[in-house]
Enzyme design. Structure first.
Site, PDB file in Angstrom:
ATOM      1  N   ARG D  54     -12.667  54.187  -5.326  1.00 27.05           N
ATOM      2  CA  ARG D  54     -12.240  55.563  -5.246  1.00 27.05           C
ATOM      3  C   ARG D  54     -10.898  55.912  -4.550  1.00 27.05           C
ATOM      4  O   ARG D  54      -9.842  56.115  -4.803  1.00 27.05           O
ATOM      5  CB  ARG D  54     -12.962  56.592  -5.338  1.00 27.05           C
ATOM      6  CG  ARG D  54     -13.688  56.868  -6.761  1.00 27.05           C
ATOM      7  CD  ARG D  54     -14.608  57.871  -6.141  1.00 27.05           C
ATOM      8  NE  ARG D  54     -15.717  58.044  -5.242  1.00 27.05           N
ATOM      9  CZ  ARG D  54     -16.755  57.871  -5.080  1.00 27.05           C
ATOM     10  NH1 ARG D  54     -17.470  57.746  -5.961  1.00 27.05           N
ATOM     11  NH2 ARG D  54     -17.279  57.671  -3.928  1.00 27.05           N
ATOM     12  N   SER D  85     -13.415  58.687 -10.827  1.00 27.11           N
ATOM     13  CA  SER D  85     -14.993  58.393 -10.713  1.00 27.11           C
ATOM     14  C   SER D  85     -15.140  57.042 -10.742  1.00 27.11           C
ATOM     15  O   SER D  85     -14.711  56.067 -11.294  1.00 27.11           O
ATOM     16  CB  SER D  85     -15.656  59.019 -11.919  1.00 27.11           C
ATOM     17  OG  SER D  85     -16.798  58.445 -12.341  1.00 27.11           O
ATOM     18  N   GLY D  86     -16.099  56.587  -9.785  1.00 27.02           N
ATOM     19  CA  GLY D  86     -16.255  55.118  -9.303  1.00 27.02           C
ATOM     20  C   GLY D  86     -17.526  54.732 -10.324  1.00 27.02           C
ATOM     21  O   GLY D  86     -18.269  55.561 -10.866  1.00 27.02           O
ATOM     22  N   LYS D 166     -13.483  69.834  -9.479  1.00 26.75           N
ATOM     23  CA  LYS D 166     -14.041  68.866  -8.466  1.00 26.75           C
ATOM     24  C   LYS D 166     -13.939  69.900  -7.271  1.00 26.75           C
ATOM     25  O   LYS D 166     -12.870  70.501  -6.801  1.00 26.75           O
ATOM     26  CB  LYS D 166     -12.644  67.814  -8.251  1.00 26.75           C
ATOM     27  CG  LYS D 166     -13.131  66.698  -7.308  1.00 26.75           C
ATOM     28  CD  LYS D 166     -12.376  65.712  -7.618  1.00 26.75           C
ATOM     29  CE  LYS D 166     -11.995  64.705  -6.220  1.00 26.75           C
ATOM     30  NZ  LYS D 166     -10.800  64.022  -6.235  1.00 26.75           N
ATOM     31  N   SER D 240     -17.422  67.299 -10.557  1.00 21.45           N
ATOM     32  CA  SER D 240     -17.638  66.460  -9.700  1.00 21.45           C
ATOM     33  C   SER D 240     -17.858  67.108  -8.135  1.00 21.45           C
ATOM     34  O   SER D 240     -17.044  68.158  -7.907  1.00 21.45           O
ATOM     35  CB  SER D 240     -16.965  65.128  -9.565  1.00 21.45           C
ATOM     36  OG  SER D 240     -15.598  65.442  -9.573  1.00 21.45           O
ATOM     37  N   LYS D 335     -24.639  55.173 -16.442  1.00 18.40           N
ATOM     38  CA  LYS D 335     -23.170  55.028 -16.878  1.00 18.40           C
ATOM     39  C   LYS D 335     -22.988  53.932 -17.912  1.00 18.40           C
ATOM     40  O   LYS D 335     -22.275  54.216 -18.953  1.00 18.40           O
ATOM     41  CB  LYS D 335     -22.494  54.490 -15.502  1.00 18.40           C
ATOM     42  CG  LYS D 335     -22.142  55.769 -14.759  1.00 18.40           C
ATOM     43  CD  LYS D 335     -21.424  55.466 -13.460  1.00 18.40           C
ATOM     44  CE  LYS D 335     -21.466  56.764 -12.282  1.00 18.40           C
ATOM     45  NZ  LYS D 335     -21.607  56.407 -11.028  1.00 18.40           N
ATOM     46  N   SER D 354     -18.613  59.436 -16.710  1.00 21.26           N
ATOM     47  CA  SER D 354     -19.331  59.344 -15.527  1.00 21.26           C
ATOM     48  C   SER D 354     -20.716  59.817 -15.842  1.00 21.26           C
ATOM     49  O   SER D 354     -21.234  60.061 -16.942  1.00 21.26           O
ATOM     50  CB  SER D 354     -18.595  60.010 -14.462  1.00 21.26           C
ATOM     51  OG  SER D 354     -18.373  61.400 -14.737  1.00 21.26           O
ATOM     52  N   GLY D 355     -21.297  60.080 -14.655  1.00 21.43           N
ATOM     53  CA  GLY D 355     -22.711  60.617 -14.735  1.00 21.43           C
ATOM     54  C   GLY D 355     -23.942  59.865 -13.906  1.00 21.43           C
ATOM     55  O   GLY D 355     -23.388  59.433 -12.782  1.00 21.43           O
TER      56      GLY D 355
END
Lengths: 377, 377, 377, 377
Positions: D54, D85-86, D166, D240, D335, D354-355
Site C-alpha cells: 500500500r 487496500s492491500g 478513511k 478504513s 477477501k 476489501s474486508g
C-alpha cells in the site's frame, strides 16, 4: 600508496520507509555519502517474492543517498550494492548496515602490516536464463568473484570470509525467452521450493564462489551436481537471487594488509539449526577472544553478523526429528531460528540473518554460513 | 512411610498419532502403566485452536495407556493429566514426556533426606464463565494449587519450581450461558489476541498460582489488575486454557525430602526473547553445575525443560525494536524463538516450549518462565 | 436381477472428531451401515500434509461405522472408500457425504429403464514409486478405472461423470526404496508445489482416468507429457494422493439403467476461477432444469457438488492478472474461491470442494472439474 | 451554472510500484491530471498493517500524478483521496480506479435533469484518540459526511449510494498521549481482531455515516452501542482506518441532477458470504437492467464495484456452520470470498473488494455493503 579504510554502521529502521537514522548518519558527517559502497539490511515484511518492504526500503534508501550525492535515486543503483532481505521474524530487528570505504594515501613505509578488513566489489557479465543453476552461471560468477577478490586487494583466498552475491533468477518471461531461442532451463518451477529456480540460482552462485576460492575444483562440477552433490559447497557464500537482474553483483569481505580499517572479519559454520557454537567460531575467527560466551564488553565490539539459516536436508537433528523441512511456514521459522541463534550470542537483535532455502551449496550439508565483523583494539 | 519416586521419559512422536515409542516404553517394563500420572508433550500442527493434532495425539496416547490398564480411553482422562501443546515450529521436536510416580514403602529412618523431585496433582472446583480472568478464577485455582502442593509433600512454597495449570476458557456457548444467568464476562473476544479470552484464562490461572505460592498477596489483586498490572506475576506458572473444560487441572513440580527420585527440578526466568541465560539459570537451579555452557556430559543429565516464550509487552529488546508484537504470525515465531533458546543450551530439540501469548502474568513483565528437570548422581 | 440403489446423505461435522450426525443417520435406520460404500468429506484444518484433522475424522468415522458393523475401525478401511479433504476455508462447511448402495432384486421386466445414478469401485494393483507421475501409474490406474466402470454397470464411458481416485504419492522413504533398487523417480520434491510429487501423483491418476474413459488415447501419452501437455486431460477426474498408500482406490459415479436410485449425476468444467457457469452446467447435466439460476426449489434438489479449484497455469483471467499462481497462501485462497463459486449457486455451504494444485490434468488447461448429484422427481 | 462530470478509469498494476497504465492514462489526455480527485485501489501484499505494498503504491501513484501537476508527491496527499487496500487474494486483480471530476459551465436551461453520478469530498475536524469508537468520533465523522453530501450537490440522503471514509485508528503512541491527558481509550488492543482498535475505528466511522444519512437516529447511539448493537448500521458505508491520520477523509458517491456524468451508482447488501444476489441488486440499483445474470453486453457497462466482505457475527450460513469466524487466516479467506462473489457476476477480476473485519456496523448484521458504478447509455 592508496590504502582502504572500511567502516560499518548499523542503522535501525522503524518501518521499511524509515530512513531517519541513515539520513542522520550521513548528515552527521560520520560517513561521507560518496564513500558508501553497500547497504545490507533486513526489512519488515513476509520476505516472500511479493513482499514490497524490500522494494520500498530500497527506493527510499537510494533516494536519501542520491539527495546527498546530487544524483537521482536510479543512478545510485549502479554505484552502491543494495542487499536487502525481507522478513524480520522473531527477534530480528529491521535495520540497514551502511558499509563505506575510503581510500587514504599512505606512505608505503607507513602502511599498516596487520591484516584488517578490506572489501572488494565486481559485476559479472550477463547470465542467460539457460545458464542459471548450471555450469554457465557458476563460471560467470566465479570470474566476478575473482575480480572482487582482486579489487579487495586480497591475494590468498583463505583471507576471504564472506562473499555476498546477488544475481538473476528465472522468471516466466526469461524462461519463455530461453525456450524461444531453442534453449532449455534447469526448472520450470519459479518458486523457492526444493526444485525452485530461486534455489538453483542461489546455489549456482554459491558454487561460483566455491570455484573462485578453490573450495571446489571446477573439475568436480557438472550440471547434474547442482542441488544434488551437497558435499560441494562454499563455506563463505551467502547468495540471493532477484527478479529482473541480468548479471551478478559481488561483495567480498576479507582481511588483508595494508588496510586502515579498525575492523576484522571472520567466519564459521552453523552445523545444524541449534549449533550456537558456529556463531562463536565466526566471532573468534574475526579476532574476538572470549571463553565460552562473549561478555558485554566483548559484545560491544561486535559490529555485525551476516548469516543464513538453511533448512537442513535431513530432518534429524541430534537424534530427534524436527519438522522444518515439511513446514509450509519454514520461510518464517527458519529466519526466526537463525535470528535467535545469532542474537543470543551477540546480545543485539540488529543482525543480518536470512535463509529458509531447502538445503544449499551455501555452507556444508545441513549447515549454514555465518560471518562476523568485529572492531579491533 | 510411603515415599514417592518420580521418573520422566521423553518419547519422540513421528506424527500426532504415533504412539510407538510410548507403547514400547510401557511394554518394556521400564514404566508401570499404572504409575503414569501425566503426559506432557508437543504435537505437530498449527498450535491454533483448530489444530487437531493435539486432539488426535490425546486420543491415541490415552488409548495406548488404557489398553495396558484395561480401561477405556475416556476413563484415562480422569486419571492422567494430559498437557499437550500444538506447534513444533523451528527446531522443536514432537514428543511426549511421560511422568510417572511410584510410591515406595520406606522405613522412616531409611528415608532419604536430600530434597529431590516430587510432584503433586489436584483438580479445582468448577470455574464459571463469569469468573474467568477475574478474582473468582484466581481464588479457585489458588485453592487447587495449594492442594497440589500438599499432595506433592511440599511445605515451603520456595521449593515449588513449576506449576502447570490447564483450565477452562470462554467459548461462545459459555458466554451465552453466563449472560443468560444475568452475569457479565471479562471479554467477548474468544481469540488468543491481546484482549482474547485465552489470555485472560491463562493469566487468571497464573495469578492463582502466584497467590497460592505467596508470590502475590491476594490483597494486591482485583479484577482490574488482570492483564494490566504486569508486575503481579508467578515466576513458575505455565498455564493453558482449553475448550470444554469446566475445572482446572494442576500439576506441581518441586523438590522435597523424602523423595526417592533421581531427579531434581529448578527454574529461571527468560527476561527477554534472546535471554539464553535464563535457561542456564533454570538448569543450575535444578542442580546442574557448569561454567558458562553445559558440556555434553552435563547435557546428558538434562531430562526435560518446560518453558513458555511470551511475546514481550514492549517491542524494544536491548535497544532495538523487534516486530514480534505486531506480527500476525507471532504464534509461529514465538515458539520458534523459544525452542532455539532452550535447545541451543540443552543440545536436544525434544523440548517442551510453548507460548505466543501477548504479555502474561506467567513470568515477569516481558519475560517468560522456564523450568528444568535434571538427573542427579 | 440385482439392481443397485444409491443414496447420499450430507452430515455436518462440528469439528473433525464430531460424528454425531453420522451416528444419528446410521441409528435412525435411514442408512443401513452395511450399505455404506464411501465417506467423502471436508474436514477443518490447514489442508496441508501435516493437518491432522483428516486423520482424526477418518479414525472417528471408521470407529462409528465399525461399531455398527461389529468390526474394528481398521477393518473398515478395506470396505469403505474414505475420501476426506482438509481445508474448509471461506464458506466451505465441514461435512461428510455418506454414500450408500443397496442391491435390490428386481424382475427383469420391472427394472427401470431411465438411467439413474450408479456407482462402481475398484482397487488397483500396487503402484511403485518409480511409476508415479509416469506411464506406469497411468496404466495401472486405467485398469482399475475400467474395473470400477464395469462394477458400476456402465457400458458407455460417456455415462461416467465423476471419477475419484485416491492413490500413493512419493515420500522420502519410498524414494529411497526406489533408488536402492536402481530406479529413478520423477521428482525429489515431495511438496505440493509446481514440481512436487503430490502434483505428479494426482496428475498420473487423472491421466489414468482419461485413458480408461477414452478422453486421451494412450498413444498420445509419454512420461514427458505428464505435467507438460496440459491439453491432455480428463474432464471428470478428481484425484488425491496420500501418504503410505500402495495402490489406488477408485470410485466412479455415472448414470445407467437399470438403477433404482432417485439421483442423477452430471458434470461440467469450471473454465477459470470466476466461471460460475461451469457449476450450472454440471447441475443441468445432472438433470436440474433451470433458467439462469436455480430457484430455492431447484436448490433443494441438489444433493452434493464435487469440485476442484485448480490454480490456472496462466495468471491472466478475462484480461486481468490475478496473483493466485504466485501466492504462497494459494492453498487457502483457491479453496475459498472454489467454495463460493459452488455455494453461491447451490445456496448450501456444505459442498465438497478441494484444490489448490498448480495446474493439473484434472480438467482442461486453466480449468477444473465439477460434478453434481441431483435428486430426481 | 457549474455542473460536475465524473469519470472513472480502472488501471491494472503489475506490482505495487507499477504505475505504467496510470501514467499512460494521464499522458493520453483521456484524464486531465488536475481533475483527479481520488485513487481507489487494491494492492498486492498481505493486507495486514505491516504490508508495505500500500505504502509503495501510494508513494508511486502520487509521484506520477505530482510530476504531471508540477508539485511534490507529498503535496498530492492533501488534494487527492488515496484509498488503497492491500490483499489481492483469490481472483482480485491489482488495480487502481482513477476517479476524476470536471466542472463544466452549463446554461441552467441546458442542464441535464436526469440524475447521474456526482461525488463529494470533505475532511473532518481532528478526532482525538479518546473519541475513537465512541460518540465523539461518530459526531465528527457525521459532520464531515454531511459536508461531503453537500459538496456532491445531493439534497436527499436516499441518493447517496456509497460513502468511503478513511480516518485515524489507535496506536500505542496515541493511547499513551490520551492517557497522559487523563483520558481513557475504548480498547488497548490495536489489532484488527474482535476487540481491536481497527474495528472500533471503522465502526465509529460507519456509524458517523449512518447518523449523517439518517439511517440511525443519533438518539439511538451511545458509547456502549458501538460494536454491540449490530442492528444500528449504515448500508452504504465502507470505512478504513490508518496509522498516523488525525482526521477523517470522506468520499461520497451518489446520483443527482444536474450532472454531466455518463455514470450512475447504486448499492445493495451482501446478506451472507454466499449472497451473490446482493451484488446483482447493487448493479440493478445503478441502472443496469438484466434478468437473472448480466450478459456480456451488460458486463461491459459495469465500471467498478466497491464492496466489503465482513466476517459474519454468526457462524451459521443457510443452516450450515462455516469456520470463517474462528479462522486465523480469515483476512485472506474473507477477501477471496468477496472477490469471487463480485467477479463471478461482473466477469472482471479488477474489483475493489476489501474486508475481513469481524462483524461491523458497515452493512446489516452478518452482511456487507456493496456499491456499483455503471455506464449509462
Amino acid at each position: 600508496m592508496r590504502v582502504q579504510q572500511v567502516e560499518m554502521h548499523v542503522c535501525s529502521m522503524a518501518r521499511p520507509s524509515d530512513t531517519s537514522e541513515f539520513a542522520a548518519l550521513l548528515d552527521s558527517g560520520a560517513v561521507d555519502p560518496a564513500s558508501v559502497v553497500s547497504l545490507v539490511g533486513k526489512t519488515e515484511g513476509t520476505g516472500l517474492h511479493d513482499d514490497s518492504g524490500r522494494e520500498l526500503a530500497d527506493l527510499r534508501l537510494r533516494e536519501v543517498l542520491g539527495q546527498r550525492l546530487g544524483i537521482h535515486r536510479d543512478e545510485v543503483t549502479g554505484r552502491v550494492s543494495m542487499i536487502l532481505s525481507g522478513g524480520c521474524y522473531g527477534v530480528i530487528s529491521p535495520h540497514v548496515t551502511v558499509i563505506s570505504r575510503r581510500w587514504v594515501e599512505v606512505a608505503p613505509a607507513a602502511a599498516p602490516t596487520t591484516p584488517a578488513l578490506v572489501i572488494g566489489r565486481a559485476y559479472s557479465d550477463d547470465i542467460f536464463p539457460e545458464e542459471i543453476g548450471r555450469l554457465g552461471q557458476i563460471r560467470t560468477v566465479a570470474v566476478a568473484v575473482r575480480a572482487a577478490v582482486a579489487d579487495a586487494g586480497i591475494t590468498d583466498p583463505a583471507d576471504v570470509h564472506c562473499v555476498m552475491v546477488k544475481g538473476p533468477s528465472l522468471s516466466p518471461a526469461s524462461i519463455r525467452d530461453a525456450e524461444a531461442r531453442g534453449q532449455t532451463v534447469v526448472t520450470h518451477d519459479v518458486s523457492v521450493g526444493v526444485s525452485g529456480a530461486m534455489c538453483y540460482a542461489n546455489d549456482g552462485a554459491a558454487l561460483g564462489v566455491a570455484v573462485a576460492l578453490g573450495e571446489v575444483p571446477e573439475s568436480a562440477l557438472s550440471d547434474a551436481a547442482v542441488r544434488r552433490d551437497w558435499h560441494l559447497y562454499s563455506a563463505v557464500a551467502t547468495t540471493s537471487a532477484g527478479g529482473e537482474k541480468r548479471h551478478a553483483e559481488v561483495l567480498v569481505l576479507g582481511n588483508a594488509a595494508p588496510s586502515l580499517s579498525a575492523l576484522r572479519v571472520g567466519h564459521g559454520v552453523i552445523r545444524d539449526p541449534i549449533d550456537v557454537e558456529g556463531v562463536k567460531v565466526a566471532l573468534r575467527s574475526a579476532g574476538l577472544a572470549f571463553g565460552c560466551c562473549p561478555s558485554s564488553e566483548d559484545q560491544a565490539r561486535i559490529v555485525q553478523v551476516f548469516a543464513k539459516l538453511v533448512v537442513p536436508g535431513s530432518d534429524m537433528v541430534r537424534g530427534r526429528r524436527i519438522t522444518l523441512r515439511e513446514d509450509a511456514t519454514a520461510y518464517i521459522s527458519a529466519k526466526a531460528v537463525g535470528g535467535v541463534l545469532v542474537a543470543s550470542v551477540t546480545g543485539d537483535p540488529g543482525v543480518m540473518v536470512s535463509g529458509g532455502e531447502q538445503n544449499s551449496h551455501q555452507g556444508p550439508p545441513d549447515g549454514s554460513p555465518v560471518a562476523a565483523v568485529v572492531r579491533t583494539g
